[in-house]
Design a protein around this motif. Structure first.
Motif, PDB file in Angstrom:
ATOM      1  N   ALA A 107       0.650  -1.269  -0.066  1.00 16.89           N
ATOM      2  CA  ALA A 107       0.042   0.263  -0.210  1.00 16.89           C
ATOM      3  C   ALA A 107       0.637   0.730   0.162  1.00 16.89           C
ATOM      4  O   ALA A 107       0.574   2.536  -0.351  1.00 16.89           O
ATOM      5  N   LEU A 108       2.122   1.233   0.402  1.00 10.80           N
ATOM      6  CA  LEU A 108       2.857   2.884   0.892  1.00 10.80           C
ATOM      7  C   LEU A 108       2.965   3.062   0.036  1.00 10.80           C
ATOM      8  O   LEU A 108       3.896   3.697  -1.208  1.00 10.80           O
ATOM      9  N   VAL A 114      -3.129   4.898   3.513  1.00 14.34           N
ATOM     10  CA  VAL A 114      -3.303   3.727   5.090  1.00 14.34           C
ATOM     11  C   VAL A 114      -2.827   4.915   5.697  1.00 14.34           C
ATOM     12  O   VAL A 114      -1.559   5.375   5.729  1.00 14.34           O
ATOM     13  N   PRO A 115      -3.107   4.067   7.377  1.00 13.68           N
ATOM     14  CA  PRO A 115      -2.524   5.351   8.556  1.00 13.68           C
ATOM     15  C   PRO A 115      -0.528   4.650   8.456  1.00 13.68           C
ATOM     16  O   PRO A 115      -0.070   3.820   7.752  1.00 13.68           O
ATOM     17  N   GLY A 116       0.312   6.200   8.345  1.00 12.61           N
ATOM     18  CA  GLY A 116       1.551   6.113   8.419  1.00 12.61           C
ATOM     19  C   GLY A 116       1.611   5.423   9.218  1.00 12.61           C
ATOM     20  O   GLY A 116       3.274   4.761   8.718  1.00 12.61           O
ATOM     21  N   ASN A 117       2.170   5.658  10.956  1.00 14.45           N
ATOM     22  CA  ASN A 117       2.564   4.567  11.763  1.00 14.45           C
ATOM     23  C   ASN A 117       2.463   3.635  12.037  1.00 14.45           C
ATOM     24  O   ASN A 117       2.001   3.866  12.861  1.00 14.45           O
ATOM     25  N   VAL A 233      -1.033   9.840   6.766  1.00 14.56           N
ATOM     26  CA  VAL A 233      -1.837   9.096   6.156  1.00 14.56           C
ATOM     27  C   VAL A 233      -1.655  10.087   4.912  1.00 14.56           C
ATOM     28  O   VAL A 233      -1.595  11.199   4.469  1.00 14.56           O
ATOM     29  N   SER A 234      -1.071  10.023   3.680  1.00 15.71           N
ATOM     30  CA  SER A 234      -0.622  10.762   2.783  1.00 15.71           C
ATOM     31  C   SER A 234      -1.453  10.294   1.153  1.00 15.71           C
ATOM     32  O   SER A 234      -1.900   9.179   1.894  1.00 15.71           O
ATOM     33  N   PHE A 235      -2.055  11.191   1.263  1.00 13.41           N
ATOM     34  CA  PHE A 235      -3.036  11.538  -0.182  1.00 13.41           C
ATOM     35  C   PHE A 235      -2.406  11.717  -1.608  1.00 13.41           C
ATOM     36  O   PHE A 235      -1.333  12.134  -1.618  1.00 13.41           O
ATOM     37  N   ASP A 236      -2.480  11.075  -2.758  1.00 13.09           N
ATOM     38  CA  ASP A 236      -2.722  11.366  -4.051  1.00 13.09           C
ATOM     39  C   ASP A 236      -3.267  13.132  -4.658  1.00 13.09           C
ATOM     40  O   ASP A 236      -4.438  13.013  -3.934  1.00 13.09           O
ATOM     41  N   LEU A 237      -2.247  13.676  -4.177  1.00 15.04           N
ATOM     42  CA  LEU A 237      -2.871  15.238  -4.306  1.00 15.04           C
ATOM     43  C   LEU A 237      -2.298  15.775  -5.600  1.00 15.04           C
ATOM     44  O   LEU A 237      -0.251  16.233  -5.358  1.00 15.04           O
TER      45      LEU A 237
END
Length: 571
Positions: A107-108, A114-117, A233-237
Motif C-alpha cells: 500500500a505504501l 493507509v495509516p502512516g505509522n 496518512v498521505s494522499f494522491d494530490l
C-alpha cells in the motif's frame, strides 16, 4: 534583632513534587492528580488531539506508563488506547500479522491512503512485556470484560500498533450529511484505487467487488484531509489540487494478502481478468444483466457479475446514494492508476518478471520491522503463506489483460493506462435551433450524446447506454424511469424537468467503424437485449456509426460511406 534569620517560607507545590518519590507520583497519577495536586485534564472522547497535559514518549516502553483509558472494539482482537496527552492508537493481535505487514508495505509503495505509522511490537523487545502489563493494569479494576478480552487478544508473539485515525466508516454515511462528500470525485478515485489493491491481494474483507460476500464497511473509512494527514496518512494530490482540508477522502485499514492454492488459483484469476476488463470498459455482460434495471431499483437482483456494478449497488444499499455511471468512471480512473503502479512496483521495466521483487519484499519485512527472533515458527509460517507464485500469477494476468488493449505494438503500459484514464464514456452536446427528420423538439433544443467507447459488442453497448439514459430519467422527480415512453411524453418530461440545463437525450452517436457490429445485432434473431430495445424504451435516435460500403455500378467499383440510423420505434 539578635534572634537569628527568619524561618524559610513553606515549600510550594512544585518544590514538594521534586521531593516525591517515583512511586508516590504514580499513586497520584492513578488518582487523576498531577504532582502539584491539581487535577489531570484528560481529552474528551471526541477531541483528538488536544494540548498535552503530560509529555508522552513517541515510542518505547515508557509510553505505556501514560495510558488514560483502553476500549475494546469487541471483535478482531483490536483495542483502542488513549494516552494522557489525548493521542490515541490502535493495538492489534493478529494470526496473520506477516500477511498484513506485507499488504501494508505494498500500500505504501503504490500510494494507497493507509495509516502512516504502523509498528510491529515483537515478543523479544523490552516494550512488549511492559505494554501488556500496563494495558492489563489499566482495565483490571475498571472494566473486567475488556481485561479478559485483552488477556486473550494479546496472547500472541507479535503485536501491531498504529495511529488511530479520526474517521467515519462507510456505515456511518447512511443518509448522512457527509454522503455527498464521500461520493466526490477524489473519494471515488481513492476507492477505485483501493479496489485494484484488494484484487491483487485477494483481500476479500472490505468491498465485495469480485467476492461473493456482504463486504465489511468497517475497513472502508472516510476521513478529512486535515485529520488523516495529522496521523501520517498521505494522499494522491496534484500540485494544483484545491481540495478543502475538511473534504472527505477514503482511508484503508486491515488489509491482508490471502494466497490461493494452485487448484483454486485458476478460478480466482478469471475474476481478476473480469475486474481488469470492467475497469477498462470492456466487461462481458450476459443478456440477463443487460435487461436489468439500474442498481438503485430494489426489484433488481441483489448481485451481478460485473465487479464495478456490484460495488455501485453495495454502496447504494449502505448509503442510499447512487454514484451513477459517472461515479463508475471515477472508480475506473483510480483503479487504472493503481494497476499501473502495481505492475511498475514489482517490475520497473514494465515487463512481467515479478518474482524477484516479490521475494525481496517478503525477505525485507523482518529487518524493516525489527523482528530479530521468531517464536515457534510463527513468523516463518506467515512468510510461507505469502505465495510468490500466486501473487506473480495475479500480476501476470493483469499485465496480459492491459497489454492486450495496446493500440499498437509500441504502446507501453503507462501509455495505455494514461489513454484510458482520459477517455470518458459519454460526451453531451446541446445544439439549439436544430430539427431532426422532421421531429419536433421542446424549445427547438436537441441533446446529442456521443458514445465514446469503441470496441464494445452490441450487447455491452446496449447495457451501458440503457444505464446512462435511465439515470437521466431518474433526475426527474415523480417519473418512473423504468416505464415505456412515447415521443410526446418525452417532450413533456423535458418541460417539467427539475434540471433544465440537462434535458433528456434525443440522439446518441456511436463511434466510427461500428457499422458491421451494428448490422449483426440488427439482423440477429437471438433473443438478446439490443440497441433497438433501448431506443424504444427511452425514445432516442441512435446513429450506429458508419462504414465504407463498396458497390459495383456499370462495371465500376464505387465506395460509399454508409451509416445506420435507429429510430425511437426500434427500426
Amino acid at each position: 534583632a539578635g534572634g537569628g534569620p527568619p524561618p524559610p517560607p513553606p515549600l510550594s507545590g512544585a518544590s514538594r513534587s521534586t521531593a516525591m518519590s517515583y512511586k508516590e507520583k504514580q499513586e497520584m497519577a492513578k488518582k487523576g492528580l498531577n504532582p502539584d495536586g491539581s487535577t489531570i485534564q484528560y481529552a474528551p472522547d471526541d477531541v483528538i488531539p488536544f494540548r498535552p497535559a503530560v509529555e508522552v514518549p513517541a515510542k518505547g516502553p515508557r509510553r505505556w506508563d501514560y495510558i488514560a483509558r483502553v476500549l475494546s472494539s469487541g471483535s478482531g482482537s483490536v483495542s483502542f488506547v488513549t494516552f494522557r496527552n489525548g493521542v490515541s492508537s490502535v493495538v492489534k493481535g493478529s494470526s496473520t500479522v506477516v500477511q498484513e505487514i506485507f499488504a501494508h508495505e505494498v500500500a505504501l509503495g503504490i500510494g494507497i491512503p493507509v495509516p502512516g505509522n504502523m509498528r510491529l511490537i515483537p515478543f523479544s523487545g523490552s516494550e512488549f512485556g511492559r505494554m501488556k502489563a500496563k494495558l492489563a493494569e489499566a482495565t483490571r479494576e475498571t472494566d473486567m470484560s475488556t481485561y479478559i478480552r485483552l488477556k486473550k487478544d494479546l496472547n500472541r508473539p507479535f503485536l501491531i500498533e498504529m495511529d488511530l485515525i479520526p474517521v467515519h466508516s462507510v456505515y456511518d454515511l447512511h443518509h448522512h450529511a457527509l454522503t455527498g462528500e464521500a461520493m466526490s470525485r477524489d473519494a471515488l478515485e481513492d476507492l477505485g484505487a483501493l479496489l485494484a489493491f484488494d484484487v491483487f491481494l485477494n483481500n476479500w474483507d472490505r468491498v465485495p467487488a469480485v467476492w461473493n460476500n456482504e463486504g465489511n464497511g468497517n475497513n472502508l473509512l472516510y476521513g478529512t484531509l486535515e485529520g488523516a494527514r495529522a496521523v501520517g496518512v498521505s494522499f494522491d494530490l496534484s500540485p494544483e489540487d484545491k481540495a478543502s482540508p475538511t473534504a472527505l477522502r477514503t482511508v484503508a485499514i486491515d488489509h491482508c494478502i490471502t494466497s490461493v492454492d494452485e487448484a483454486r488459483a485458476g478460478k480466482y484469476l478469471q475474476k481478476v481478468q473480469a475486474f481488469v476488463e470492467d475497469v477498462f470498459g470492456f466487461a462481458t455482460a450476459s443478456a440477463e444483466e443487460g435487461a436489468r434495471a439500474l442498481p438503485m431499483d430494489e426489484s433488481a437482483p441483489p448481485c451481478t457479475d460485473r465487479p464495478l456494478l456490484k460495488v455501485r449497488r453495495w454502496l447504494y444499499t449502505i448509503t442510499m446514494a447512487d454514484i451513477g455511471a459517472v461515479g463508475e468512471h471515477y472508480l475506473r480512473i483510480g483503479a487504472i492508476r493503481t494497476l499501473q503502479r502495481l505492475l511498475g512496483l514489482f517490475d520497473p521495466t514494465w515487463g512481467s518478471n515479478f518474482a524477484p521483487k516479490l521475494e525481496q519484499m517478503k525477505k525485507s519485512l523482518r529487518v524493516r520491522y525489527d523482528c530479530m527472533q521468531d517464536w515457534g515458527g510463527v513468523w516463518q509460517e506467515g512468510v510461507g503463506k505469502i505465495s510468490t507464485p500466486f501473487a506473480e500469477a495475479v500480476l501476470s494476468g493483469m499485465h496480459k489483460s492491459i497489454c492486450g488493449l495496446a493500440a499498437n505494438e509500441n504502446e507501453s503500459i503507462p501509455d495505455i493506462c494514461q489513454r484510458f484514464q482520459e477517455e470518458n464514456h459519454f460526451h453531451v452536446v446541446r445544439l439549439e435551433k436544430l430539427r431532426f427528420l422532421g421531429k419536433s423538439f421542446e424549445d427547438d433544443v436537441v441533446k446529442i450524446t456521443v458514445f465514446q467507447i469503441p470496441g464494445l459488442t452490441a450487447l455491452q453497448a446496449a447495457m451501458y447506454l440503457d444505464q446512462f439514459l435511465h439515470e437521466e430519467r431518474s433526475q426527474i422527480r415523480g417519473h418512473d424511469p423504468l416505464s415505456q415512453l412515447t415521443w410526446t411524453e418525452k417532450q413533456k418530461l423535458n418541460r417539467v424537468a427539475t434540471t433544465p440545463a440537462h434535458p433528456l437525450t434525443d440522439v446518441v452517436i456511436f463511434p466510427e467503424g461500428w457499422w458491421q457490429e451494428a448490422m449483426r445485432d440488427i439482423q440477429s434473431e437471438l433473443p438478446k437485449f439490443r440497441i433497438a430495445d433501448v431506443c424504444r424504451k427511452h425514445q432516442v435516435y441512435a446513429l450506429l456509426g458508419s462504414g465504407i460500403e463498396c458497390v459495383k455500378e456499370k462495371g465500376e467499383r464505387r465506395n460509399y460511406v454508409t451509416a445506420a440510423l435507429m429510430s425511437p420505434s426500434g427500426t
